[in-house]
Design an enzyme around this catalytic site. Structure first.
Site, PDB file in Angstrom:
ATOM      1  N   LYS A  28       6.954  13.683 -13.576  1.00 19.48           N
ATOM      2  CA  LYS A  28       5.660  13.466 -14.909  1.00 19.48           C
ATOM      3  C   LYS A  28       4.455  13.609 -14.423  1.00 19.48           C
ATOM      4  O   LYS A  28       4.112  14.640 -15.537  1.00 19.48           O
ATOM      5  CB  LYS A  28       5.467  11.806 -14.560  1.00 19.48           C
ATOM      6  CG  LYS A  28       4.681  11.135 -16.070  1.00 19.48           C
ATOM      7  CD  LYS A  28       5.585   9.834 -15.560  1.00 19.48           C
ATOM      8  CE  LYS A  28       4.848   8.813 -14.475  1.00 19.48           C
ATOM      9  NZ  LYS A  28       3.595   8.929 -14.880  1.00 19.48           N
TER      10      LYS A  28
ATOM     11  N   ARG B  48       2.580   1.758 -20.981  1.00 20.43           N
ATOM     12  CA  ARG B  48       2.980   1.526 -19.485  1.00 20.43           C
ATOM     13  C   ARG B  48       4.205  -0.077 -20.290  1.00 20.43           C
ATOM     14  O   ARG B  48       4.832  -0.400 -19.364  1.00 20.43           O
ATOM     15  CB  ARG B  48       2.658   1.287 -17.822  1.00 20.43           C
ATOM     16  CG  ARG B  48       2.044   1.972 -17.609  1.00 20.43           C
ATOM     17  CD  ARG B  48       2.725   2.700 -16.557  1.00 20.43           C
ATOM     18  NE  ARG B  48       2.747   3.115 -15.010  1.00 20.43           N
ATOM     19  CZ  ARG B  48       2.250   3.612 -14.803  1.00 20.43           C
ATOM     20  NH1 ARG B  48       1.749   4.436 -15.567  1.00 20.43           N
ATOM     21  NH2 ARG B  48       2.151   3.464 -13.257  1.00 20.43           N
TER      22      ARG B  48
ATOM     23  N   ARG C  74       6.652  -1.096  -7.619  1.00 18.45           N
ATOM     24  CA  ARG C  74       6.983  -0.434  -8.997  1.00 18.45           C
ATOM     25  C   ARG C  74       7.701   0.226  -9.549  1.00 18.45           C
ATOM     26  O   ARG C  74       7.577   0.556 -11.507  1.00 18.45           O
ATOM     27  CB  ARG C  74       6.004   0.842  -8.543  1.00 18.45           C
ATOM     28  CG  ARG C  74       4.810   0.649  -8.352  1.00 18.45           C
ATOM     29  CD  ARG C  74       4.425   1.764  -7.265  1.00 18.45           C
ATOM     30  NE  ARG C  74       4.192   3.028  -7.836  1.00 18.45           N
ATOM     31  CZ  ARG C  74       4.472   4.785  -6.949  1.00 18.45           C
ATOM     32  NH1 ARG C  74       4.232   4.816  -5.753  1.00 18.45           N
ATOM     33  NH2 ARG C  74       4.252   5.684  -7.800  1.00 18.45           N
TER      34      ARG C  74
ATOM     35  N   ARG D 168       5.846  12.626  -1.354  1.00 16.68           N
ATOM     36  CA  ARG D 168       5.151  13.677  -1.891  1.00 16.68           C
ATOM     37  C   ARG D 168       3.552  13.064  -1.575  1.00 16.68           C
ATOM     38  O   ARG D 168       2.937  12.595  -0.410  1.00 16.68           O
ATOM     39  CB  ARG D 168       4.610  12.657  -2.786  1.00 16.68           C
ATOM     40  CG  ARG D 168       3.528  12.764  -4.109  1.00 16.68           C
ATOM     41  CD  ARG D 168       4.072  12.571  -5.777  1.00 16.68           C
ATOM     42  NE  ARG D 168       3.635  10.578  -5.762  1.00 16.68           N
ATOM     43  CZ  ARG D 168       4.291   9.837  -6.935  1.00 16.68           C
ATOM     44  NH1 ARG D 168       4.835  10.608  -7.300  1.00 16.68           N
ATOM     45  NH2 ARG D 168       4.336   9.182  -6.811  1.00 16.68           N
TER      46      ARG D 168
ATOM     47  N   ARG E  89      -0.448   8.818  -1.274  1.00 17.53           N
ATOM     48  CA  ARG E  89      -1.189   8.105  -2.049  1.00 17.53           C
ATOM     49  C   ARG E  89      -0.992   6.225  -1.124  1.00 17.53           C
ATOM     50  O   ARG E  89       0.046   6.389  -0.799  1.00 17.53           O
ATOM     51  CB  ARG E  89      -0.205   7.870  -3.639  1.00 17.53           C
ATOM     52  CG  ARG E  89      -1.078   8.687  -4.572  1.00 17.53           C
ATOM     53  CD  ARG E  89      -0.409   8.816  -5.729  1.00 17.53           C
ATOM     54  NE  ARG E  89      -0.035   8.577  -6.513  1.00 17.53           N
ATOM     55  CZ  ARG E  89       0.938   7.764  -8.000  1.00 17.53           C
ATOM     56  NH1 ARG E  89       0.634   8.354  -8.309  1.00 17.53           N
ATOM     57  NH2 ARG E  89       0.518   6.036  -8.020  1.00 17.53           N
TER      58      ARG E  89
HETATM   59  P1  AMP Z   1       0.251   6.652 -12.075  1.00 12.94           P
HETATM   60  O1  AMP Z   1      -0.008   7.679 -10.865  1.00 12.94           O
HETATM   61  O2  AMP Z   1       0.523   7.510 -13.306  1.00 12.94           O
HETATM   62  O3  AMP Z   1       1.188   6.002 -10.820  1.00 12.94           O
HETATM   63  O4  AMP Z   1      -0.321   4.886 -11.543  1.00 12.94           O
HETATM   64  C1  AMP Z   1      -0.372   4.643 -10.792  1.00 12.94           C
HETATM   65  C2  AMP Z   1      -1.183   2.973 -10.483  1.00 12.94           C
HETATM   66  O5  AMP Z   1      -2.263   2.886 -11.763  1.00 12.94           O
HETATM   67  C3  AMP Z   1       0.280   2.348 -11.634  1.00 12.94           C
HETATM   68  O6  AMP Z   1       1.017   1.937 -10.896  1.00 12.94           O
HETATM   69  C4  AMP Z   1      -0.687   1.051 -11.813  1.00 12.94           C
HETATM   70  O7  AMP Z   1      -1.032   0.480 -10.725  1.00 12.94           O
HETATM   71  C5  AMP Z   1      -1.700   1.925 -12.260  1.00 12.94           C
HETATM   72  N1  AMP Z   1      -1.651   2.363 -14.088  1.00 12.94           N
HETATM   73  C6  AMP Z   1      -1.214   3.310 -14.140  1.00 12.94           C
HETATM   74  N2  AMP Z   1      -1.392   3.921 -15.411  1.00 12.94           N
HETATM   75  C7  AMP Z   1      -1.487   2.052 -16.176  1.00 12.94           C
HETATM   76  C8  AMP Z   1      -0.916   1.441 -17.367  1.00 12.94           C
HETATM   77  N3  AMP Z   1      -0.978   2.718 -18.310  1.00 12.94           N
HETATM   78  N4  AMP Z   1      -1.864   0.670 -17.178  1.00 12.94           N
HETATM   79  C9  AMP Z   1      -2.237  -0.422 -16.656  1.00 12.94           C
HETATM   80  N5  AMP Z   1      -1.986   0.069 -15.426  1.00 12.94           N
HETATM   81  C10 AMP Z   1      -1.443   1.485 -15.332  1.00 12.94           C
END
Ligand code: AMP
Length: 207
Positions: free
Chosen positions: A13, A88, A164, A122, A153
């Protein structure tokens, strides 16, 4: 153009988001990046969400929706935007529809069995946020794009992946159904090279 990109963790993504915003000159809004920046800067928001993110769960809707609403009101979003990691869940999708309804949702489809390998290898850049896989760049410390420092991360662990993925299936898959009903979905096979996935996305968006 107002686009959402959705995919399970490790679907590519973030990588495709970078390609899309460059090609279509869109603002790239990654809620994960916004949260990670807040954590790195130890802001009140960062302190509030750190444990939630490290555990692989979702941050509170009200907070996330407000962050996105504010971000979308900035001038750089006037030409369009790409939302990476938002909405999400359906609650967030309904909120988004009330202030900036998207034109299309790009869904990256990946076999869940491939996810662990993709995530545990990653590496992300502290400076430009681009991510890479050690299969492609080796175990280097500097970003091949900008020279920034690479990091792993905290939520990219084999243990957190399960949570996740579970969150993705329970909360985010319904978002795909939600936009499917509006006829906005584009399904892309993400189990191909980065270049081929991008080619398919462009074809679908230009249709
Ligand atoms: P990502 O980088 O998109 O994988 O996001 C990392 C983490 O940030 C996720 O596992 C959530 O804990 C938080 N997060 C990111 N986007 C959202 C969202 N739209 N709603 C709630 N938590 C989010």
């Amino acid at each position: 153009m107002k686009i959402i990109i959705v995919g399970a963790p490790g679907s590519g993504k973030g990588t495709q988001a970078v390609n899309i915003v460059k090609k279509y000159n869109l603002a790239h809004i990654s809620t994960g990046d916004i949260f990670r920046e807040n954590i790195a800067n130890k802001t009140p928001i960062g302190l509030e969400v750190q444990k939630i993110i490290d555990g692989g769960n979702l941050c509170p809707d009200s907070l996330t929706i407000e962050l996105v609403r504010e971000r979308l009101s900035r001038p750089d979003c006037a030409n369009g935007f790409l939302l990476d990691g938002f909405p999400r869940n359906v609650e967030q999708a309904k909120a988004l529809d009330s202030f900036a309804s998207p034109d299309k949702l790009v869904e990256l489809d990946i076999d869940f069995k491939k996810i662990e390998h993709r995530i545990t290898g990653r590496r992300c850049c502290k400076n430009c946020s681009e991510s890479f896989h050690i299969d492609n760049i080796g175990d280097i410390k500097q970003c091949p794009s900008c020279g920034g420092e690479l990091f792993i991360r905290k939520d990219d662990t084999a243990e957190t992946i399960k949570t996740r993925l579970d969150v993705y299936v329970r909360q985010t898959l319904p978002v795909i159904d939600y936009y499917e009903k509006q006829g906005k979905n584009v399904l892309i096979n993400a189990d191909q090279s980065v270049e081929k996935v991008f080619e398919d996305i462009v074809k679908a968006l230009d249709k």
